[in-house]
Design an enzyme around this catalytic site. Structure first.
Site, short mmCIF file in Angstrom:
data_model
loop_
_atom_site.label_atom_id
_atom_site.label_comp_id
_atom_site.label_asym_id
_atom_site.label_seq_id
_atom_site.Cartn_x
_atom_site.Cartn_y
_atom_site.Cartn_z
N THR A 260 2.85 -2.36 4.10
CA THR A 260 2.97 -0.92 3.90
C THR A 260 4.17 -0.64 3.00
OG1 THR A 260 4.50 -0.53 5.73
CG2 THR A 260 2.15 -0.51 6.24
N ASP A 261 4.12 0.45 2.27
CA ASP A 261 5.35 0.96 1.68
C ASP A 261 6.22 1.44 2.85
OD1 ASP A 261 7.22 1.70 -0.21
OD2 ASP A 261 5.84 2.86 -1.44
N ALA A 262 7.47 1.74 2.57
CA ALA A 262 8.40 2.06 3.66
C ALA A 262 7.86 3.18 4.53
CB ALA A 262 9.75 2.44 3.07
N LEU A 263 7.86 2.95 5.82
CA LEU A 263 7.28 3.91 6.76
C LEU A 263 8.23 5.06 7.09
CD1 LEU A 263 5.45 1.43 9.14
CD2 LEU A 263 4.44 2.91 7.39
N VAL B 98 0.84 -1.19 0.00
CA VAL B 98 0.00 0.00 0.00
C VAL B 98 0.88 1.24 0.00
CG1 VAL B 98 -1.88 1.22 1.13
CG2 VAL B 98 -1.77 -1.27 1.26
#
Length: 970
Positions: free
Chosen positions: A298-301, A259
């Site tokens: 998740t994409d990188a937070l 996402v």
């Protein structure tokens, strides 16, 4: 329904609350019961902190110091981390680190990477496959699937379990700074078909996949690494376009979905609220409405798109609450673990919700074999990740992707290489040397070096065709791709006054910088600037390979998506890889081994060996040196004395054209060709009989022997009218001796028995007939009719007139007649006494040009867009007319043996044909398998009695290896 399937259905519905098995199948192994048992066992033994730790994948850079990696290993152990996403580094160090952490941790870690175009996206010493934009130009998605499979194999070899690919974004915005080349194109149809193909290839290799960047990052002008991009479209538009690839990938069983951090007002009403933190987008849209129950990541937070307005640790909790399972690259794992733990204790997150994600992660781990972890074998790791198969797959992809956007007046492919002066102008900041070198394999192409002067003078240059190559770095897909203002001026000015082909080795969007395409005659889109891409483009420009790619994006109204003209091959030889043409991987090593054995045993000082199939050269190697003193290594552009290959490369094709022009036929008698023979014993020998070697002629006559005793009577050291036939630089034969040569042939006795007997003598007659019939010399005719229009610059008589002496391979050290090393002049004594040109010998050449001529035969007379003779003529000459008389020969061509012993390996079709030469040469073509095999050597150096090469059947042993390693199923 079987009990096994029933168990799976019940389990899926009760545990994951799913409604569709297929959506979840990629996380399940064949033995679902064993998998569930392992998952439940592991989960039940985890503490709350260990369960939460499973949610996190941290990034690891193996290019860091040992001390830093030690700290990371301790951090993983302390925080019970569930997975790693490896970033920049080295494959060997990554393998070492993976082995360490997998053995040190109670629960093995899920290893991930961004390897969209292969491990080289992150690691040195690994392979980079084509960008997705390049793959999007390919019509045949099975090729894309093969790329995916090879990428998956590399990941698996390195212990990587999940590749964060394919990119499912539709790149409808040319100015997108982060997607661009990473997208398959601008239409949902192309993105769907190609993303699914790439995914399936990776699944076949045993790798989990991840579709990204949900709900679609293709139509933005901002990079979510740096800010929060806005997708400002209606919900209807997003559902109809951006979501469609994800919907298709879910249907086809994608393992996970990543996402993105995007502001999507039509899907999330809260202003500037990242999609990765939105329950509406993650849980309601992705999981409930689209029915996806695989891993949500998740994409990188740590990306600015999500981290700017959220504190580390808090953002992780929000992402988990939104519905993600794996939290990627948290900026503060301990704090995030503490926040999630507190939320569970405060009943903001249920134990059931935690179990839902953790168990999915454990199911994925079992699926990739982490229930029984085996350490990564580091021996041969780099070499196995960089095998020749990579290049073969890459080349196949590029060959099918390159796109012809414009081709005014059909100027491509370039067929006429004889009458056109071609120039090459290199633009861009990267090398185009491979492109230029490959162009020069087909024609003499001159480099335009002083491009600055183009703007300072009349732009009409002294070229018939100018090829402009725009070369940009291939190091990653985000490199600058735009033309500079000067480059635009050069292109516009040159194309205004000259015939121009523009070859774009960058992304298609480069072309948007040009004001007009009207004056550019041809535009060739290649997408990448790798050496393979450059080589393929040059081959296609000259028609050696077909061109079939379709543009995956729109470049103004001039070139809408799907543009692409098909160019068929014009019959020239191209270059390929044996893996793509039905050969076993052992072929290369076996041929190398035989060649090196021949060198070690001093059967020849050196050699050129070439193998081609289906119009593509798949093996082209040089071995050894010109001589045994090992001073001059054999190179591809060195020329060998071809000896009797002259018969089928010079005399025979000229004779075929004369036969086709009804100047003679196979029944024509010698006295009809040469009336002076009317009263000779050879008068009634037909063309068919003598070229089948079924005419009772003697094998050869040593014409030079008569001249040995009284040398001064026959030779002079300088040219004069009396001594005009040049044998060597300081050796001229008496002018009238050529008449004596023909007289000796005419007066020679016929053999008593009519049977097969190989003879050079017919070619003396044919040379004389051809030259009298055409009023031209044999060498000039061959050059004019064949070599020059075919672009064969390395097939020459009198090689010293065309090449530096060090490019010519010497033959015998003649101690009897010529008293010197034969270097640059024909070895055959008869041809030498005819002034260097015989119908049977005198031609010099290299393996590539010999192979091209054999390809002309396989093409039944077509080559480079020109017809030289008809298929009927080829059949007529490639027929064994006296097989029932135990004569294997065709008309001029040698043919396979009729019994056990003969000129071939005995393992190829009777339709095959070729010839061998005394100096150690061999050329053979097989129409049934479309195989060409060329072997050139100077085995007679320095002593012609060295017959080891012949005694050990080296040439035919290699031929046997070729057929032994040919797949029967290809």
């Amino acid at each position: 329904m079987s009990s096994k399937i029933y168990t799976k259905v019940v389990f899926l519905m009760t545990f994951f609350s799913l409604t569709c098995i297929s959506a979840q199948s990629s996380l399940f192994s064949e033995d679902i019961n064993a998998q569930r048992k392992w998952v439940d066992s592991v989960y039940s033994n985890l503490s709350l902190e260990e369960k939460i730790g499973q949610l996190f994948m941290i990034d690891v850079f193996t290019n860091k110091s040992d001390a830093e990696l030690e700290n990371i290993a301790n951090f993983i152990n302390t925080n019970h981390i569930g997975g790693i996403i490896f970033s920049k580094g080295n494959p060997y160090r990554q393998a070492q680190f993976t082995n360490r952490i997998q053995t040190e941790n109670q629960v093995p870690l899920l290893i991930g990477m961004d390897a969209e175009w292969g491990l080289a996206m992150r690691l040195d010493s690994t392979y980079a496959f084509p960008w997705n934009m390049t793959l999007g130009a390919i019509k045949d998605t099975s090729i894309v699937r093969k790329v995916g499979y090879q990428i998956g194999k590399h990941n698996k070899r390195l212990g990587v379990h999940i590749n964060f690919a394919p990119v499912a974004d539709i790149n409808t915005n040319p100015d997108n700074p982060i997607i661009g080349n990473r997208s398959f194109g601008e239409t949902k149809e192309v993105v769907i078909s190609h993303a699914v193909a790439l995914m399936k290839g990776m699944h076949e290799a045993g790798i989990l996949t991840s579709a990204k960047h949900f709900p679609g990052h293709g139509d933005t002008q901002q990079d979510s690494h740096l800010t929060l991009p806005t997708i400002d479209f209606s919900e209807q538009r997003i559902r109809a376009i951006e979501l469609e690839p994800f919907r298709a990938l879910i249907r086809e069983g994608v393992s996970s979905i990543m996402v993105a951090h995007l502001n999507v007002p039509s899907l999330e009403s809260r202003p500037n609220f990242p999609s990765s933190l939105s329950p509406k987008i993650v849980s309601q849209l992705l999981k409930e409405e689209l029915g996806f129950h695989g891993l949500v990541i998740t994409d990188a937070l740590n990306m600015k798109g999500v981290s700017d307005n959220n504190t580390p640790g808090e953002v992780d909790l929000k992402a988990f609450q939104a519905g993600s399972d794996i939290l990627l690259i948290s900026e503060n794992v301990p704090k995030a673990i503490e926040n999630i733990k507190r939320a569970i204790k405060n009943d903001k997150i249920s134990e059931k919700r935690l179990a839902y994600s953790v168990k999915k992660i454990l199911y994925a781990k079992y699926k990739v074999g982490l229930n029984n972890f085996e350490p990564i074998e580091t021996a041969q790791l780099t070499s196995e990740l960089n095998s020749g198969l990579n290049d073969a797959i890459y080349k196949s992809a590029i060959e099918n992707a390159t796109t012809l956007l414009k081709n005014d007046l059909g100027i491509l492919p370039i067929n006429d290489v004889e009458h056109q002066k071609i120039g090459y102008l290199g633009l861009g900041d990267a090398s185009g040397e491979t492109f230029y070198e490959t162009l020069n394999r087909y024609a003499a192409v001159e480099r335009i070096a002083n491009k600055e002067s183009i703007l300072n003078k009349n732009s009409k240059l002294d070229f018939d065709h100018i090829i402009i190559g725009y070369h940009k770095s291939d190091i990653h897909p985000w490199t600058d791709y735009k033309f500079t203002p000067y480059e635009i001026k050069w292109i516009e000015q040159l194309s205004r006054e000259n015939k121009v082909t523009l070859v774009n080795f960058s992304r298609p969007y480069s072309l948007l910088g040009l004001q007009s395409f009207i004056n550019i005659d041809a535009i060739f889109q290649v997408y990448q600037n790798s050496n393979i891409a450059q080589s393929v483009a040059a081959q296609q420009i000259f028609g050696a390979l077909e061109t079939i790619g379709k543009l995956p994006v729109t470049i103004t109204s001039a070139f809408p998506v799907g543009t692409g003209y098909k160019l068929k091959s014009n019959g020239r030889l191209g270059y390929g890889y044996y893996q793509n043409l039905g050969f076993d991987k052992r072929l290369e090593k076996k041929v190398d081994s035989i060649a090196n054995y021949a060198l070690d045993e001093k059967m020849t000082p050196g050699m050129q060996i070439l193998i081609a199939r289906k119009g593509k050269i798949i093996y082209d190697k040089n071995f050894g040196y010109h001589t045994y003193d090992k001073k001059n290594k054999v190179q591809s552009d060195d020329v060998y004395d071809l000896a009797s290959l002259t018969k089928i490369l010079t005399t025979l094709p000229i004779l075929m054209t004369l036969e086709e022009a009804s100047k003679l036929d196979l029944k024509t008698k010698l006295h009809e060709l040469l009336p002076a023979l009317a009263s000779s014993n050879k008068a009634n020998i037909s063309v068919l009989e003598m070229l089948s070697h079924y005419a009772r002629l003697e094998p050869w006559i040593p014409f030079y022997q008569k001249t040995l005793e009284e040398r001064s009577e026959y030779y002079a050291s300088e040219y004069s009218e009396e001594f005009s036939i040049k044998v060597l630089e300081d050796m001229y034969l008496r002018t009238d001796y050529q008449d004596s040569i023909y007289s000796q042939i005419v007066e020679s006795e016929l053999r008593d028995t009519l049977e097969y007997k190989y003879s050079d003598l017919p070619y003396y007659f044919l040379k004389k007939y051809i030259e009298e019939q055409t009023d031209n010399t044999l060498d000039t005719l061959a050059e004019t009719y064949f070599y020059r229009p075919m672009g064969l610059s390395h097939l020459k008589f009198f090689p010293l007139n065309h090449f530096d002496k060090e490019k010519i391979v010497p033959t015998e050290n003649d101690t009897i007649w010529r008293k010197e090393l034969i270097h640059g002049t024909v070895h055959d004594q008869g041809a030498a006494m005819l002034g260097g040109v015989g119908g049977h010998a005198g031609l010099f050449g290299n393996a590539r040009d010999v192979a091209s001529f054999m390809q002309l035969y396989l093409n039944n007379g077509d080559f480079g867009g020109k017809n030289y003779f008809s298929p009927q003529t080829m059949t007529k000459f490639n027929t064994c007319y006296y097989c029932d008389k135990e004569v294997r020969r065709g008309v001029g061509f040698d043919k396979p043996q009729l019994e056990d012993v003969g000129p071939t390996c005995g393992c190829l079709s009777m339709s095959s044909f070729g010839h061998s030469g005394f100096t150690g040469t061999y050329a053979w073509a097989d129409p049934e398998e479309e195989i060409i095999y060329i072997f050139l050597s100077n085995r007679i150096h320095p002593d012609p009695t060295n017959s080891k090469l012949i005694e050990e059947d080296i040439r035919t042993k290699i031929q046997g290896v070729i057929y032994e390693n040919l797949s029967k199923d290809y």
